[in-house]
Enzyme design. Structure first.
Site, PDB file in Angstrom:
ATOM      1  N   LYS A   1       0.866  -1.180   0.000  1.00 65.70           N
ATOM      2  CA  LYS A   1       0.000   0.000   0.000  1.00 65.70           C
ATOM      3  C   LYS A   1       0.900   1.227   0.000  1.00 65.70           C
ATOM      4  CE  LYS A   1      -3.742   2.329   2.499  1.00 65.70           C
ATOM      5  NZ  LYS A   1      -4.648   2.287   3.665  1.00 65.70           N
TER       6      LYS A   1
ATOM      7  N   ARG B   1     -10.838   9.605   1.179  1.00 66.68           N
ATOM      8  CA  ARG B   1     -10.738  10.239   2.494  1.00 66.68           C
ATOM      9  C   ARG B   1     -11.833  11.272   2.696  1.00 66.68           C
ATOM     10  NH1 ARG B   1      -4.091  10.591   2.401  1.00 66.68           N
ATOM     11  NH2 ARG B   1      -3.763   8.355   2.782  1.00 66.68           N
TER      12      ARG B   1
ATOM     13  N   LYS C   1       1.202  10.006   5.805  1.00 67.09           N
ATOM     14  CA  LYS C   1       1.296   8.594   6.186  1.00 67.09           C
ATOM     15  C   LYS C   1       2.560   7.927   5.645  1.00 67.09           C
ATOM     16  CE  LYS C   1      -3.709   8.107   6.633  1.00 67.09           C
ATOM     17  NZ  LYS C   1      -4.893   7.206   6.495  1.00 67.09           N
TER      18      LYS C   1
ATOM     19  N   GLU D   1       7.743  -6.834   1.871  1.00 65.10           N
ATOM     20  CA  GLU D   1       6.419  -6.891   2.496  1.00 65.10           C
ATOM     21  C   GLU D   1       5.697  -8.190   2.145  1.00 65.10           C
ATOM     22  OE1 GLU D   1       5.134  -4.924   4.626  1.00 65.10           O
ATOM     23  OE2 GLU D   1       6.327  -3.083   4.537  1.00 65.10           O
TER      24      GLU D   1
ATOM     25  N   LYS E   1      -2.118  -1.575  -3.751  1.00 65.58           N
ATOM     26  CA  LYS E   1      -2.952  -0.372  -3.771  1.00 65.58           C
ATOM     27  C   LYS E   1      -2.057   0.859  -3.907  1.00 65.58           C
ATOM     28  CE  LYS E   1      -6.373   2.104  -0.932  1.00 65.58           C
ATOM     29  NZ  LYS E   1      -7.089   2.159   0.356  1.00 65.58           N
TER      30      LYS E   1
ATOM     31  N   SER F   1     -10.047   5.344  -5.355  1.00 64.99           N
ATOM     32  CA  SER F   1     -11.012   6.411  -5.623  1.00 64.99           C
ATOM     33  C   SER F   1     -10.510   7.415  -6.649  1.00 64.99           C
ATOM     34  CB  SER F   1     -11.362   7.122  -4.314  1.00 64.99           C
ATOM     35  OG  SER F   1     -10.192   7.642  -3.691  1.00 64.99           O
TER      36      SER F   1
ATOM     37  N   TYR G   1     -14.776   0.497  -7.502  1.00 68.30           N
ATOM     38  CA  TYR G   1     -16.064   1.177  -7.371  1.00 68.30           C
ATOM     39  C   TYR G   1     -16.899   1.016  -8.639  1.00 68.30           C
ATOM     40  CZ  TYR G   1     -13.430   3.116  -3.522  1.00 68.30           C
ATOM     41  OH  TYR G   1     -12.652   3.237  -2.394  1.00 68.30           O
TER      42      TYR G   1
END
Length: 430
Positions: free
Chosen positions: A298, A308, A320, A336, A351, A377, A416
Site C-alpha cells: 500500500k 478520504r 502517512k 512486504e 494499492k 477512488s 467502485y
C-alpha cells in the site's frame, strides 16, 4: 450480420468476456441458406465441390436424392455442383505504391484479422466474479452522494446498502468490502470504537449475513476511520505512529469483525507484524476459517483523496509516509510480500492499481498466493470526470482499465466500478 447476445438483463451468473466482445461473441453465421446447383458440368472440367450461400429459401440445402457413394462417384467423374467464383482481390486506394511484399516468416496481424480469432486467442478474461465491491456506509437512513466520486454514496446501512448489494448480486457480484463513516463523537486517539461489537460495521455484517448468507464480506482493519487523529495507528505526542500498540488494537478489531460474520479481514494499516498477530488472535478465538487479505504493498499515494473525503478520514496532521510505502520503491514490495506470506496472509493486495501494474506483476510472478488490486477512488474519479466531460468513452476506458489489472496478474479487483462493469458484462446498462 445478426448476433445472438450471450448475456441478458436477468443474468445472475454471467460468463467471462473481453473488453470488446460485444462485437463478436456469439455470432451466428450469415450463411442462412445453402443450395446445390442442379446443372452438371463437363467431365474434363474439374473443380472443387462447394456450396453457395443463398439469401432465399427455408435455410436447408436442396437434396439431390443421391447416396453418399453416388455423390462421390459424381465428383470423381467431374460432375461437381456449381461453385461461387473466386472473389476479386480488394482494390487499394489510388496512389498506393506497387511494391514487392516483405519477406516475413511471421505476420502477427494474421491472428488479429478476425473477431473470431481475436476472441479465441484472447489471453485474459474478466467476469463479475473477479470484482469486490467497496461500499461506504453510515448511520443515517438516507444515501448521501459523495461529491468527489460521482455515482458513489454513503449508504444507509439498513436500507440503501441492502438494496445496493441486491443489485450487485443480480449481475454476479457477490463480494463486497465495507468502509464506515464513523460519527465524530465516537472517535478517540486510540480508536476504541473499531472493536465495538455493536458498532456500525459488526451490525452491518450481521444484517447482511442474515439476509444473504452466501455473500462474501471483506472488512477493513485499520484505525483511521475511528481515530480522532485520522491516522491508521495510535499517535504518540511527538507524532510517531506507535506500531506494536496499534497492532494490539487491530487484533481486537479483526476478532470483533470475525465474530460478526466477516469472511475476510483486510488489514490496510501497514503496521509491521500485524498479519501474524491478527492470524494468531483469530485462531485463538476459534476463527481459523476467516481469511486475511493483507494490504501488502500500500503506497503513500496521492490517488486516495476522494476516499478520504467520503469517510472524513484525512490525517489531522502530517502524512502517512512513515508507514505506507514510497511510490518510488519496487523491491520493497517483495520484502512486504515475503513477510505477509510467512505470517499467514491468504491474499496479497496492491494499492493503488493502475499506477502500480509493475508491482502487481512482480507479486504475481513471485508469490503463489492470490493477488488483489485496488482500483482506488482517484482512479475511479478520473475516469468518471473524463466521461462526464466527453473527453473519453467512460465505459470503454473503465473496461480497459479493469482488463489491464487482470492482465498484470490480479485475481480479484476492488473497484467502485464493480456494479457498472458487471452490468456492462451482462449486456445491459445501469
Amino acid at each position: 450480420m445478426a448476433t445472438t447476445p450471450i448475456f441478458n438483463a436477468s443474468c445472475s451468473f454471467p460468463s467471462t468476456r473481453g473488453i470488446d466482445c460485444k462485437s463478436y461473441i456469439g455470432l451466428r453465421s450469415n450463411v442462412s441458406k445453402v443450395s446445390v446447383a442442379s446443372s452438371r458440368i463437363a467431365t474434363s472440367q474439374r473443380r472443387n465441390l462447394v456450396v453457395r450461400a443463398s439469401e432465399s429459401g427455408n435455410g436447408h440445402a436442396k437434396k439431390l436424392g443421391m447416396s453418399d457413394a453416388e455423390c462421390e462417384a459424381a465428383v470423381a467423374a467431374g460432375n461437381v455442383p456449381e461453385a461461387p467464383p473466386v472473389p476479386p482481390k480488394p482494390a487499394a486506394p489510388v496512389g498506393t505504391p506497387i511494391i514487392k511484399p516483405l519477406n516475413l516468416s511471421r505476420r502477427p496481424r494474421r491472428n488479429r484479422a478476425s473477431p473470431v480469432t481475436r476472441a479465441a486467442f484472447q489471453e485474459t478474461d474478466i467476469s463479475p466474479a473477479n470484482f469486490v465491491y467497496p461500499l461506504f456506509i453510515h448511520e443515517g437512513e438516507e444515501d448521501t452522494p459523495i461529491g468527489a466520486m460521482p455515482g458513489c454514496y454513503r449508504l444507509g446501512w439498513r436500507h440503501g446498502l441492502v438494496q445496493e448489494v441486491a443489485k450487485a448480486r443480480a449481475v454476479g457480484v457477490n463480494s463486497i468490502v465495507l468502509f464506515p463513516k464513523v460519527p465524530e463523537a465516537l472517535k478517540n486517539s486510540t480508536g476504541d470504537e473499531a472493536y465495538n461489537d455493536n458498532g456500525l460495521v459488526p451490525r452491518t455484517i450481521r444484517l447482511l449475513k442474515d439476509k444473504y448468507p452466501d455473500l462474501i464480506i471483506y472488512t477493513d482493519v485499520a484505525l483511521d476511520p475511528y481515530s480522532s487523529d485520522g491516522h491508521d495507528g495510535i499517535v504518540r505526542e511527538d507524532g510517531v505512529i506507535m506500531n506494536d500498540e496499534t497492532v494490539h488494537q487491530l487484533c481486537k478489531q479483526a476478532v470483533s469483525q470475525a465474530r460478526a460474520g466477516a469472511d475476510v479481514v483486510s488489514p490496510s494499516d501497514m503496521m509491521d507484524g500485524r498479519v501474524g498477530a491478527i492470524r494468531s488472535a483469530l485462531d485463538a478465538e476459534g476463527f481459523q476459517n476467516v481469511s486475511i487479505m493483507s494490504y501488502t504493498a500500500k503506497y503513500a499515494s496521492s490517488f486516495y483523496g476522494p476516499f478520504r473525503e467520503a469517510l472524513d478520514s484525512n490525517p489531522r496532521f502530517g502524512d502517512k509516509k512513515t508507514y505506507q510505502m514510497n511510490p518510488a520503491n519496487y523491491r520493497e514490495a517483495l520484502i512486504e510480500a515475503r513477510e505477509d506470506e510467512a505470517e499467514g496472509a491468504d491474499i496479497l493486495l496492491v494499492k493503488p492499481g493502475l499506477p502500480y501494474l509493475d508491482i502487481i506483476r512482480l507479486l504475481r510472478d513471485k508469490s503463489p498466493l492470490p493477488i488483489a488490486a485496488y482500483q482506488v477512488s482517484g482512479e475511479y474519479s478520473m475516469i468518471k470526470a473524463g466521461g462526464v466531460l466527453k473527453m473519453i468513452d467512460e465505459e470503454k476506458v473503465m473496461m480497459e482499465s479493469l482488463m489491464c489489472l487482470r492482465r498484470a496478474g490480479a485475481d480479484i479487483i476492488l473497484t467502485y466500478f464493480a456494479l457498472q462493469a458487471a452490468t456492462c458484462l451482462c449486456g445491459e446498462k445501469r
